[in-house]
Write a protein that holds these residues in place. Structure first.
Motif, PDB file in Angstrom:
ATOM      1  N   ILE A 153      51.425   6.326 -64.742  1.00  0.00           N
ATOM      2  CA  ILE A 153      52.248   7.514 -65.014  1.00  0.00           C
ATOM      3  C   ILE A 153      52.343   8.371 -63.746  1.00  0.00           C
ATOM      4  O   ILE A 153      53.422   8.855 -63.379  1.00  0.00           O
ATOM      5  CB  ILE A 153      51.643   8.352 -66.176  1.00  0.00           C
ATOM      6  CG1 ILE A 153      51.715   7.586 -67.490  1.00  0.00           C
ATOM      7  CG2 ILE A 153      52.326   9.707 -66.294  1.00  0.00           C
ATOM      8  CD1 ILE A 153      53.060   7.524 -68.155  1.00  0.00           C
ATOM      9  N   PHE A 154      51.201   8.543 -63.069  1.00  0.00           N
ATOM     10  CA  PHE A 154      51.209   9.342 -61.838  1.00  0.00           C
ATOM     11  C   PHE A 154      52.148   8.717 -60.813  1.00  0.00           C
ATOM     12  O   PHE A 154      52.896   9.414 -60.142  1.00  0.00           O
ATOM     13  CB  PHE A 154      49.785   9.439 -61.248  1.00  0.00           C
ATOM     14  CG  PHE A 154      48.946  10.517 -61.895  1.00  0.00           C
ATOM     15  CD1 PHE A 154      49.227  10.983 -63.163  1.00  0.00           C
ATOM     16  CD2 PHE A 154      47.874  11.078 -61.206  1.00  0.00           C
ATOM     17  CE1 PHE A 154      48.459  11.978 -63.764  1.00  0.00           C
ATOM     18  CE2 PHE A 154      47.099  12.084 -61.789  1.00  0.00           C
ATOM     19  CZ  PHE A 154      47.391  12.523 -63.065  1.00  0.00           C
ATOM     20  N   LYS A 155      52.119   7.376 -60.702  1.00  0.00           N
ATOM     21  CA  LYS A 155      52.957   6.670 -59.732  1.00  0.00           C
ATOM     22  C   LYS A 155      54.438   6.871 -60.088  1.00  0.00           C
ATOM     23  O   LYS A 155      55.270   7.151 -59.217  1.00  0.00           O
ATOM     24  CB  LYS A 155      52.593   5.187 -59.743  1.00  0.00           C
ATOM     25  CG  LYS A 155      53.129   4.460 -58.550  1.00  0.00           C
ATOM     26  CD  LYS A 155      52.346   3.185 -58.251  1.00  0.00           C
ATOM     27  CE  LYS A 155      53.148   2.370 -57.245  1.00  0.00           C
ATOM     28  NZ  LYS A 155      53.550   1.074 -57.766  1.00  0.00           N
ATOM     29  N   PHE A 156      54.750   6.742 -61.382  1.00  0.00           N
ATOM     30  CA  PHE A 156      56.128   6.964 -61.844  1.00  0.00           C
ATOM     31  C   PHE A 156      56.578   8.382 -61.476  1.00  0.00           C
ATOM     32  O   PHE A 156      57.651   8.574 -60.909  1.00  0.00           O
ATOM     33  CB  PHE A 156      56.210   6.739 -63.364  1.00  0.00           C
ATOM     34  CG  PHE A 156      57.389   7.401 -64.021  1.00  0.00           C
ATOM     35  CD1 PHE A 156      58.674   6.905 -63.834  1.00  0.00           C
ATOM     36  CD2 PHE A 156      57.229   8.526 -64.811  1.00  0.00           C
ATOM     37  CE1 PHE A 156      59.774   7.513 -64.428  1.00  0.00           C
ATOM     38  CE2 PHE A 156      58.316   9.151 -65.413  1.00  0.00           C
ATOM     39  CZ  PHE A 156      59.591   8.633 -65.206  1.00  0.00           C
ATOM     40  N   MET A 157      55.720   9.346 -61.749  1.00  0.00           N
ATOM     41  CA  MET A 157      56.111  10.736 -61.488  1.00  0.00           C
ATOM     42  C   MET A 157      56.262  10.999 -59.993  1.00  0.00           C
ATOM     43  O   MET A 157      57.154  11.735 -59.570  1.00  0.00           O
ATOM     44  CB  MET A 157      55.108  11.698 -62.144  1.00  0.00           C
ATOM     45  CG  MET A 157      55.231  11.695 -63.673  1.00  0.00           C
ATOM     46  SD  MET A 157      54.038  12.728 -64.542  1.00  0.00           S
ATOM     47  CE  MET A 157      54.555  14.376 -64.061  1.00  0.00           C
ATOM     48  N   GLU A 158      55.386  10.386 -59.200  1.00  0.00           N
ATOM     49  CA  GLU A 158      55.477  10.576 -57.743  1.00  0.00           C
ATOM     50  C   GLU A 158      56.697   9.876 -57.141  1.00  0.00           C
ATOM     51  O   GLU A 158      57.134  10.218 -56.054  1.00  0.00           O
ATOM     52  CB  GLU A 158      54.190  10.064 -57.069  1.00  0.00           C
ATOM     53  CG  GLU A 158      53.038  11.047 -57.212  1.00  0.00           C
ATOM     54  CD  GLU A 158      51.672  10.453 -56.879  1.00  0.00           C
ATOM     55  OE1 GLU A 158      50.681  11.191 -57.034  1.00  0.00           O
ATOM     56  OE2 GLU A 158      51.593   9.277 -56.493  1.00  0.00           O
ATOM     57  N   SER A 159      57.237   8.902 -57.866  1.00  0.00           N
ATOM     58  CA  SER A 159      58.402   8.178 -57.355  1.00  0.00           C
ATOM     59  C   SER A 159      59.713   8.936 -57.585  1.00  0.00           C
ATOM     60  O   SER A 159      60.745   8.574 -57.039  1.00  0.00           O
ATOM     61  CB  SER A 159      58.523   6.820 -58.047  1.00  0.00           C
ATOM     62  OG  SER A 159      57.331   6.107 -57.917  1.00  0.00           O
ATOM     63  N   LEU A 160      59.665   9.955 -58.420  1.00  0.00           N
ATOM     64  CA  LEU A 160      60.891  10.713 -58.697  1.00  0.00           C
ATOM     65  C   LEU A 160      61.296  11.509 -57.455  1.00  0.00           C
ATOM     66  O   LEU A 160      60.455  12.137 -56.810  1.00  0.00           O
ATOM     67  CB  LEU A 160      60.664  11.645 -59.888  1.00  0.00           C
ATOM     68  CG  LEU A 160      60.514  10.932 -61.238  1.00  0.00           C
ATOM     69  CD1 LEU A 160      59.870  11.852 -62.263  1.00  0.00           C
ATOM     70  CD2 LEU A 160      61.871  10.441 -61.739  1.00  0.00           C
ATOM     71  N   LYS A 161      62.580  11.451 -57.124  1.00  0.00           N
ATOM     72  CA  LYS A 161      63.028  12.103 -55.886  1.00  0.00           C
ATOM     73  C   LYS A 161      63.689  13.459 -56.145  1.00  0.00           C
ATOM     74  O   LYS A 161      63.580  14.363 -55.337  1.00  0.00           O
ATOM     75  CB  LYS A 161      64.016  11.187 -55.161  1.00  0.00           C
ATOM     76  CG  LYS A 161      63.349   9.873 -54.717  1.00  0.00           C
ATOM     77  CD  LYS A 161      64.288   9.066 -53.823  1.00  0.00           C
ATOM     78  CE  LYS A 161      63.559   7.900 -53.204  1.00  0.00           C
ATOM     79  NZ  LYS A 161      64.061   6.612 -53.718  1.00  0.00           N
ATOM     80  N   MET A 162      64.388  13.576 -57.264  1.00  0.00           N
ATOM     81  CA  MET A 162      65.068  14.842 -57.550  1.00  0.00           C
ATOM     82  C   MET A 162      64.361  15.612 -58.668  1.00  0.00           C
ATOM     83  O   MET A 162      64.187  16.830 -58.568  1.00  0.00           O
ATOM     84  CB  MET A 162      66.527  14.582 -57.950  1.00  0.00           C
ATOM     85  CG  MET A 162      67.309  15.858 -58.229  1.00  0.00           C
ATOM     86  SD  MET A 162      68.970  15.562 -58.875  1.00  0.00           S
ATOM     87  CE  MET A 162      68.619  15.195 -60.583  1.00  0.00           C
ATOM     88  N   VAL A 163      63.975  14.908 -59.708  1.00  0.00           N
ATOM     89  CA  VAL A 163      63.322  15.554 -60.851  1.00  0.00           C
ATOM     90  C   VAL A 163      62.025  16.208 -60.368  1.00  0.00           C
ATOM     91  O   VAL A 163      61.231  15.589 -59.665  1.00  0.00           O
ATOM     92  CB  VAL A 163      63.026  14.516 -61.959  1.00  0.00           C
ATOM     93  CG1 VAL A 163      62.211  15.128 -63.089  1.00  0.00           C
ATOM     94  CG2 VAL A 163      64.334  13.933 -62.487  1.00  0.00           C
TER      95      VAL A 163
END
Ligand SMILES: *Cc1c(COP(=O)(O)O)cnc(C)c1O
Length: 393
Positions: free
Chosen positions: A322-332
């Motif tokens: 989940i942390f990786k997914f969230m860190e991958s967001l560029k605009m959100v």
């Protein structure tokens, strides 16, 4: 006047001297002078409206209170320094001359649950929790506990359940227990709880009402029966919002109708898109036909609008994933809050529901792979593209 027009016009244009400012200025004065002592005496005594001392009244704050009272259809409003102190003051006021027992929804903003458990409980106020979406269980708990007040959220944190507020209000009236509703997620554009029979409405204005991520604030709007007590508490304790934040909140409210319309429509599209995404296990959104409270949603909300919050679970994801997914967001934006013009995402287990034990979270259905988004006003293509690239990682 329609509510969208009220957001633009209400509260402003009070005459000062010989002219009228188009918008309410920021009044920073701590106290106010009157030519006659008799008049000041009447103001202190609430026989005449007017500011005397900033803990009691402030013209900038009063303008915000006026628009909020009108939007929620209440008898009076108090703008507060945070959503939490608004809720705290509302509960104190409701319990002042009633049994020191609270019946609370079992799914609520984490800090509200913590406040009941860690502050009210040690002071002798007992809280019973109940699922507000199970009306039979709710009625039973109401009759058994005979609470001094009841508190629920219009759209419950964080799984976005929607209790049948109209029926809950009816039951509370029958039981003579004032109903406090945290209407932060819905805003008065979606639901006006006082019109459905609730007694006190609270908001964190930090969220949709101010809307730009630059204010911490709250508001209490109350019916006539409870307002005098709320005002007395407020005048004594001073939980009030400062003039700068009052101004910013009021400025935000003027565009609430436009922002919310876009946020709702973007959220409808994000939820539908996520529901079809192969990396997504489950989507929680009041607008989806399979939502467990679809009936209440259809009855209480305007067509095609159910606020801008979307929660979802990512297939097989643990906390690092989940942390990786969230860190991958560029605009959100990865940040705690909601209702802002920008799309945001948070991890309830770490943020809004951090204070609950893992077991308690699991019991409420707040799983380790759950994230909650607040959809902003950006172009929908950009929101979906950002989610898509992050979900692919
Ligand atoms: C944010 C929030 C609160 C608390 O408001 P603050 O302004 O942070 O004190 C209470 N209830 C709900 C539903 C919220 O989202």
């Amino acid at each position: 006047m329609k509510i969208e027009s009220k957001t633009v016009h209400w509260g402003d244009r009070k005459k000062v001297g010989g002219f009228t400012p188009v918008t309410t200025p920021i009044y920073t004065a701590a106290s106010y002078v009157y030519d006659s002592m008799d008049q000041l005496d009447r103001v202190f005594d609430l026989q005449e409206q007017g500011p005397s001392y900033a803990r009691y009244d402030n013209p900038t704050r009063n303008a915000l209170e006026e628009v909020m009272r009108e939007l929620e259809g209440g008898a009076g409003a108090i703008a507060c320094a945070s959503g939490m102190i608004a809720i705290h003051t509302a509960i104190l006021a409701a319990l002042l001359d009633r049994p020191k027992r609270v019946l609370a929804a079992n799914m609520m903003y984490g800090a509200t649950t913590s406040m009941l458990m860690k502050i009210f409980d040690p002071l002798g106020v007992e809280t019973t929790q109940v699922d507000p979406c199970d009306l039979a269980a709710f009625e039973k708990a109401l009759n058994e506990t005979k609470p001094g007040c009841v508190i629920v959220e219009t759209i419950a944190n964080p799984l976005l359940r929607v209790p049948a507020l109209d029926k809950i209000a009816q039951l509370c009236r029958k039981a003579d227990a004032p109903l406090i509703v945290d209407n932060t997620f819905a805003t008065p554009l979606l639901v006006r709880p006082l019109e459905l029979g609730a007694n006190i409405v609270c908001h964190s204005v930090t969220k949709y009402l101010a809307g730009h991520g630059d204010v911490l604030g709250g508001v209490i709007v109350s019916d006539a029966a409870n307002f005098d007590t709320i005002r007395t508490l407020s005048r004594t304790m001073g939980p009030v919002l400062g003039p700068f934040e009052s101004y910013l909140t009021m400025r935000g409210i003027k565009t609430l109708g436009l922002r919310f319309e876009r946020q709702c429509s973007n959220a409808n599209q994000v939820a539908a898109w996520l529901a079809k995404h192969q990396a997504v296990e489950r989507v929680y959104f009041p607008g989806l036909p399979a939502h467990p409270d679809a009936e209440a949603v259809g009855r209480l909300f305007p067509a095609n609008q159910c606020s801008g919050l979307v929660a979802f679970e990512i297939k097989g994801a643990d906390k690092p994933k989940i942390f990786k997914f969230m860190e991958s967001l560029k605009m959100v934006v990865r940040a705690t809050s909601l209702g802002d013009v920008h799309t945001m995402i948070l991890y309830p287990a770490m943020a809004s529901h951090r204070d609950l034990s893992p077991k308690h979270r699991e019991r409420l259905g707040i799983h380790e792979n759950l994230v909650r988004m607040s959809i902003g006003i950006e172009a929908i293509e950009d929101i979906l593209a950002d989610l898509d690239q992050a979900l692919a990682i």
